[in-house]
Design an enzyme around this catalytic site. Sequence first.
Site, short mmCIF file in Angstrom:
data_model
loop_
_atom_site.label_atom_id
_atom_site.label_comp_id
_atom_site.label_asym_id
_atom_site.label_seq_id
_atom_site.Cartn_x
_atom_site.Cartn_y
_atom_site.Cartn_z
NE ARG A 88 -4.37 -0.15 2.31
CZ ARG A 88 -5.26 -1.35 2.35
NH1 ARG A 88 -4.99 -2.37 2.49
NH2 ARG A 88 -6.56 -0.91 2.65
NE ARG A 127 -16.21 -3.23 3.19
CZ ARG A 127 -15.13 -2.77 2.66
NH1 ARG A 127 -14.40 -3.57 1.75
NH2 ARG A 127 -14.29 -1.67 3.05
NE ARG A 160 -13.43 -3.35 7.00
CZ ARG A 160 -12.62 -3.17 5.62
NH1 ARG A 160 -12.59 -4.07 4.86
NH2 ARG A 160 -11.61 -2.17 5.95
P1 ADP Z 1 -12.42 -3.70 -1.27
O1 ADP Z 1 -11.64 -5.15 -0.71
O2 ADP Z 1 -11.47 -3.39 -2.34
O3 ADP Z 1 -12.21 -2.80 -0.05
P2 ADP Z 1 -14.78 -5.29 -1.14
O4 ADP Z 1 -14.55 -6.55 -2.14
O5 ADP Z 1 -14.93 -5.45 0.20
O6 ADP Z 1 -13.76 -4.15 -1.49
O7 ADP Z 1 -16.16 -4.40 -1.72
C1 ADP Z 1 -16.89 -3.39 -1.32
C2 ADP Z 1 -18.28 -3.54 -1.22
O8 ADP Z 1 -18.75 -3.53 -2.36
C3 ADP Z 1 -18.81 -4.90 -0.67
O9 ADP Z 1 -19.89 -4.68 0.11
C4 ADP Z 1 -18.92 -5.66 -1.76
O10 ADP Z 1 -20.02 -6.66 -1.68
C5 ADP Z 1 -19.49 -4.61 -2.79
N1 ADP Z 1 -18.76 -4.84 -4.35
C6 ADP Z 1 -17.81 -5.38 -4.61
N2 ADP Z 1 -17.64 -5.32 -6.11
C7 ADP Z 1 -18.67 -4.94 -6.58
C8 ADP Z 1 -19.43 -4.65 -7.59
N3 ADP Z 1 -18.59 -4.72 -8.81
N4 ADP Z 1 -20.38 -4.01 -7.93
C9 ADP Z 1 -21.06 -3.68 -6.94
N5 ADP Z 1 -20.98 -3.79 -5.66
C10 ADP Z 1 -19.76 -4.73 -5.41
P1 AMP Z 2 -8.65 -3.55 4.07
O1 AMP Z 2 -8.99 -4.53 4.87
O2 AMP Z 2 -7.55 -3.65 2.96
O3 AMP Z 2 -9.66 -2.45 3.61
O4 AMP Z 2 -7.66 -2.80 5.44
C1 AMP Z 2 -8.19 -2.25 6.52
C2 AMP Z 2 -7.22 -1.42 7.25
O5 AMP Z 2 -6.09 -2.10 7.48
C3 AMP Z 2 -6.42 -0.14 6.52
O6 AMP Z 2 -7.47 0.86 6.41
C4 AMP Z 2 -5.37 -0.07 7.10
O7 AMP Z 2 -5.32 0.61 8.11
C5 AMP Z 2 -5.00 -1.49 7.59
N1 AMP Z 2 -3.98 -2.01 6.40
C6 AMP Z 2 -4.56 -3.09 5.72
N2 AMP Z 2 -3.27 -3.60 4.79
C7 AMP Z 2 -2.35 -2.55 5.13
C8 AMP Z 2 -1.12 -2.15 4.49
N3 AMP Z 2 -0.68 -3.13 3.69
N4 AMP Z 2 -0.27 -1.31 4.99
C9 AMP Z 2 -0.68 -0.73 5.90
N5 AMP Z 2 -1.96 -0.65 6.61
C10 AMP Z 2 -2.71 -1.67 6.08
#
Ligand code: ADP
Ligand code: AMP
Length: 214
Positions: A88, A127, A160
């Site tokens: 990141r 989410r 979350r």
């Molecule tokens: P990230 O891991 O990048 O933070 P997530 O995979 O957790 O994102 O997705 C964020 C939210 O958007 C979840 O609630 C998921 O169900 C929804 N989501 C993911 N991809 C799509 C899509 N292509 N269209 C609509 N909703 C989506």
């Molecule tokens: P994510 O589940 O990827 O959305 O990450 C949730 C949170 O975890 C982020 O907002 C950061 O606070 C921390 N985090 C996850 N991955 C990293 C990373 N590679 N470097 C720093 N912080 C991270």
Amino acid sequence: MRIVLLGPPGAGKGTQASAIVKKYNIPHISTGDIFRANIKEGTALGVQAKEYMDKGLLVPDELVVSIVKDRLTKEDCKNGFLLDGFPRTVNQAEALDVELNAMGIKLDGVVNIEADSQILIERAIGRRICKECGATYHIKFNPPKFEGLCDNDKTPLFQRDDDIEETVATRIKVYENQTQPLIEYYDKKGLILNVDGIKPIDEVFNIIVKALEK
Ligand code: ADP
Ligand code: AMP
Ligand code: ZN
């Protein structure tokens, strides 16, 4: 297949990761999931990480890099892996390069899932996740069969702590400042595969598979 998933918070990395690891039979390494598991277990790492996560800030590189390095040396990574949410920062990407070089392996591709901030906020706020099996849902775009319950194990779904509008906005800013530079970093290495994350989940998955297998 050795893959990195890049993209802003809410782009769909976790959602696509689940499908990709199933298809290629590789482990899903999500640093966010690792931190959340540590928070749940009340470890020292979890306590430290939570302070940053709740504010929408990145956990310091020192804490993240060693976890990933350890994870990559595990037996199940021999035939590949998918990194979700790591690296990141440019510093993390450089550390990953050093580690991969030492292991004598290379990345096959860096999938960059793109979506604009309005959509990201709507996705993150809606989410819901299952703490039991890690499945991700969305109240509107990807609802479970029974409201509020995981399809796999009927566990009550959970929002979350960092999926509230203000924190999501901070996380998007943090992404723009600290993570976006990685697109150029990996583009210079010829590894970037840009994917339009606005499309429906299945379509995004098909685009990713096509890009990876080109
Ligand atoms: P990230 O891991 O990048 O933070 P997530 O995979 O957790 O994102 O997705 C964020 C939210 O958007 C979840 O609630 C998921 O169900 C929804 N989501 C993911 N991809 C799509 C899509 N292509 N269209 C609509 N909703 C989506
Ligand atoms: P994510 O589940 O990827 O959305 O990450 C949730 C949170 O975890 C982020 O907002 C950061 O606070 C921390 N985090 C996850 N991955 C990293 C990373 N590679 N470097 C720093 N912080 C991270
Ligand atoms: Zn579940």
